[in-house]
Design a protein around this motif. Structure first.
Motif, PDB file in Angstrom:
ATOM      1  N   VAL A 164       0.877  -1.172   0.000  1.00  0.00           N
ATOM      2  CA  VAL A 164       0.000   0.000   0.000  1.00  0.00           C
ATOM      3  C   VAL A 164       0.915   1.223   0.000  1.00  0.00           C
ATOM      4  O   VAL A 164       1.703   1.405   0.922  1.00  0.00           O
ATOM      5  N   ASP A 165       0.807   2.055  -1.023  1.00  0.00           N
ATOM      6  CA  ASP A 165       1.745   3.170  -1.183  1.00  0.00           C
ATOM      7  C   ASP A 165       0.982   4.482  -1.353  1.00  0.00           C
ATOM      8  O   ASP A 165       0.288   4.680  -2.349  1.00  0.00           O
ATOM      9  N   PHE A 166       1.121   5.364  -0.368  1.00  0.00           N
ATOM     10  CA  PHE A 166       0.475   6.682  -0.428  1.00  0.00           C
ATOM     11  C   PHE A 166       1.459   7.774  -0.834  1.00  0.00           C
ATOM     12  O   PHE A 166       1.144   8.957  -0.703  1.00  0.00           O
ATOM     13  N   THR A 167       2.645   7.399  -1.292  1.00  0.00           N
ATOM     14  CA  THR A 167       3.656   8.403  -1.634  1.00  0.00           C
ATOM     15  C   THR A 167       3.673   8.749  -3.113  1.00  0.00           C
ATOM     16  O   THR A 167       4.430   9.624  -3.525  1.00  0.00           O
ATOM     17  N   GLN A 168       2.872   8.085  -3.936  1.00  0.00           N
ATOM     18  CA  GLN A 168       2.944   8.273  -5.383  1.00  0.00           C
ATOM     19  C   GLN A 168       1.778   9.062  -5.970  1.00  0.00           C
ATOM     20  O   GLN A 168       1.632   9.138  -7.183  1.00  0.00           O
ATOM     21  N   GLU A 169       0.951   9.655  -5.126  1.00  0.00           N
ATOM     22  CA  GLU A 169      -0.206  10.389  -5.623  1.00  0.00           C
ATOM     23  C   GLU A 169      -0.006  11.893  -5.445  1.00  0.00           C
ATOM     24  O   GLU A 169       0.658  12.330  -4.512  1.00  0.00           O
ATOM     25  N   ILE A 170      -0.580  12.662  -6.346  1.00  0.00           N
ATOM     26  CA  ILE A 170      -0.533  14.121  -6.215  1.00  0.00           C
ATOM     27  C   ILE A 170      -1.464  14.524  -5.081  1.00  0.00           C
ATOM     28  O   ILE A 170      -2.631  14.134  -5.051  1.00  0.00           O
ATOM     29  N   VAL A 171      -0.936  15.289  -4.133  1.00  0.00           N
ATOM     30  CA  VAL A 171      -1.744  15.787  -3.015  1.00  0.00           C
ATOM     31  C   VAL A 171      -1.579  17.293  -2.955  1.00  0.00           C
ATOM     32  O   VAL A 171      -0.460  17.806  -2.878  1.00  0.00           O
ATOM     33  N   LEU A 172      -2.707  18.000  -3.017  1.00  0.00           N
ATOM     34  CA  LEU A 172      -2.707  19.457  -2.923  1.00  0.00           C
ATOM     35  C   LEU A 172      -3.627  19.840  -1.773  1.00  0.00           C
ATOM     36  O   LEU A 172      -4.837  19.757  -1.888  1.00  0.00           O
ATOM     37  N   ASN A 173      -3.020  20.221  -0.676  1.00  0.00           N
ATOM     38  CA  ASN A 173      -3.798  20.522   0.521  1.00  0.00           C
ATOM     39  C   ASN A 173      -2.994  21.476   1.385  1.00  0.00           C
ATOM     40  O   ASN A 173      -1.768  21.411   1.407  1.00  0.00           O
ATOM     41  N   PHE A 174      -3.665  22.373   2.064  1.00  0.00           N
ATOM     42  CA  PHE A 174      -2.968  23.182   3.059  1.00  0.00           C
ATOM     43  C   PHE A 174      -3.894  23.467   4.226  1.00  0.00           C
ATOM     44  O   PHE A 174      -5.107  23.431   4.104  1.00  0.00           O
ATOM     45  N   ARG A 175      -3.253  23.715   5.373  1.00  0.00           N
ATOM     46  CA  ARG A 175      -3.993  23.995   6.602  1.00  0.00           C
ATOM     47  C   ARG A 175      -3.791  25.446   7.011  1.00  0.00           C
ATOM     48  O   ARG A 175      -2.696  25.992   6.890  1.00  0.00           O
ATOM     49  N   ALA A 176      -4.884  26.035   7.485  1.00  0.00           N
ATOM     50  CA  ALA A 176      -4.849  27.390   8.039  1.00  0.00           C
ATOM     51  C   ALA A 176      -6.174  27.610   8.756  1.00  0.00           C
ATOM     52  O   ALA A 176      -7.181  26.976   8.416  1.00  0.00           O
ATOM     53  N   ALA A 177      -6.176  28.482   9.732  1.00  0.00           N
ATOM     54  CA  ALA A 177      -7.426  28.818  10.418  1.00  0.00           C
ATOM     55  C   ALA A 177      -8.365  29.509   9.434  1.00  0.00           C
ATOM     56  O   ALA A 177      -7.931  30.185   8.500  1.00  0.00           O
ATOM     57  N   ASP A 178      -9.672  29.331   9.652  1.00  0.00           N
ATOM     58  CA  ASP A 178     -10.669  29.953   8.771  1.00  0.00           C
ATOM     59  C   ASP A 178     -10.855  31.434   9.045  1.00  0.00           C
ATOM     60  O   ASP A 178     -11.263  32.185   8.166  1.00  0.00           O
ATOM     61  N   THR A 179     -10.579  31.836  10.298  1.00  0.00           N
ATOM     62  CA  THR A 179     -10.807  33.230  10.710  1.00  0.00           C
ATOM     63  C   THR A 179      -9.597  33.729  11.491  1.00  0.00           C
ATOM     64  O   THR A 179      -9.016  32.986  12.278  1.00  0.00           O
ATOM     65  N   VAL A 180      -9.252  34.996  11.277  1.00  0.00           N
ATOM     66  CA  VAL A 180      -8.132  35.604  11.994  1.00  0.00           C
ATOM     67  C   VAL A 180      -8.420  37.093  12.154  1.00  0.00           C
ATOM     68  O   VAL A 180      -9.199  37.671  11.379  1.00  0.00           O
ATOM     69  N   ARG A 181      -7.827  37.714  13.140  1.00  0.00           N
ATOM     70  CA  ARG A 181      -7.989  39.163  13.344  1.00  0.00           C
ATOM     71  C   ARG A 181      -6.942  39.933  12.538  1.00  0.00           C
ATOM     72  O   ARG A 181      -5.854  39.428  12.278  1.00  0.00           O
ATOM     73  N   VAL A 182      -7.288  41.146  12.150  1.00  0.00           N
ATOM     74  CA  VAL A 182      -6.367  42.023  11.428  1.00  0.00           C
ATOM     75  C   VAL A 182      -5.064  42.148  12.218  1.00  0.00           C
ATOM     76  O   VAL A 182      -5.075  42.353  13.430  1.00  0.00           O
ATOM     77  N   GLY A 183      -3.947  41.991  11.528  1.00  0.00           N
ATOM     78  CA  GLY A 183      -2.641  42.175  12.147  1.00  0.00           C
ATOM     79  C   GLY A 183      -2.098  40.968  12.895  1.00  0.00           C
ATOM     80  O   GLY A 183      -0.927  40.964  13.267  1.00  0.00           O
TER      81      GLY A 183
END
Length: 198
Positions: free
Chosen positions: A106-125
């Protein structure tokens, strides 16, 4: 005993190809949202044995410390790596254990993965961390991560921080670019909306 194995791998949704941009093009292509990249498999040994063989117990050693039993199993992995699933079969009538009756890569290293993590909401500055560490373009060389925060600022790196100066909704775009064969020179991108509040 005669064994025939049926293996079904459920690949992450993120393996579906995202839209590509040519190098230097950051505006013309609409980038889809990241998708949850589940790393799950389903294994089925129900058709594995001649009915005359008698009752059997199937033990699946999943390669990450997990052991499951039964003719059908499903399992989700936590890390994007290569695994070898080992199937041991116990003949209940004789007590004989056939160790490593089947080894399944089982190999999960050969697939294209496009994902990123970040909070949905943030305060100015306030600085917000953007993390693309789960993304990959396999078989490509010199992969670079480019960020367009859609507020006039850009950055690069697998993990970056950015502070927005004005409130609003920003469709932050992350692109992977690389050198190599086939489509590797193209950029593959995804976007996610970040809400910046006063």
């Amino acid at each position: 005993m005669r064994f025939l194995f049926c293996l079904l791998l459920l690949l992450p949704l993120a393996t579906r190809p995202a839209r590509a941009q040519m190098a230097g093009d950051t505006l013309s292509v609409a980038c889809p949202p990241p998708r949850v990249a589940e790393m799950c498999v389903e294994l089925d040994a129900r058709r594995a044995v001649d009915p005359a063989a008698g009752p059997l117990t199937f033990r699946w050693i999943m390669g990450d410390g997990t052991e499951l039993t039964g003719p059908t199993v499903s399992h989700c992995y936590q890390q994007r790596r290569r695994y070898t699933v080992q199937l041991d079969v116990l003949d209940e009538a004789t007590g004989e254990v056939r160790t490593a009756e089947k080894l399944i890569p089982v190999d999960f290293t050969q697939e294209i993965v496009l994902n990123f993590r970040a909070a949905d909401t943030v305060r100015v500055g306030h600085p917000l961390t953007f993390d693309a560490l789960d993304s990959q373009l396999p078989l490509c060389e010199n992969v670079v991560v480019l960020w367009d925060f859609r507020d006039g600022y850009v950055s690069n790196g697998w993990q970056v921080q950015h502070a927005f100066r004005r409130p609003g909704r920003y469709a932050v775009r992350m692109s992977l670019r690389a050198n190599g064969p086939d489509s590797c020179p193209d950029s593959h991108c995804v976007s996610r909306t970040v809400v910046v509040v006063p």
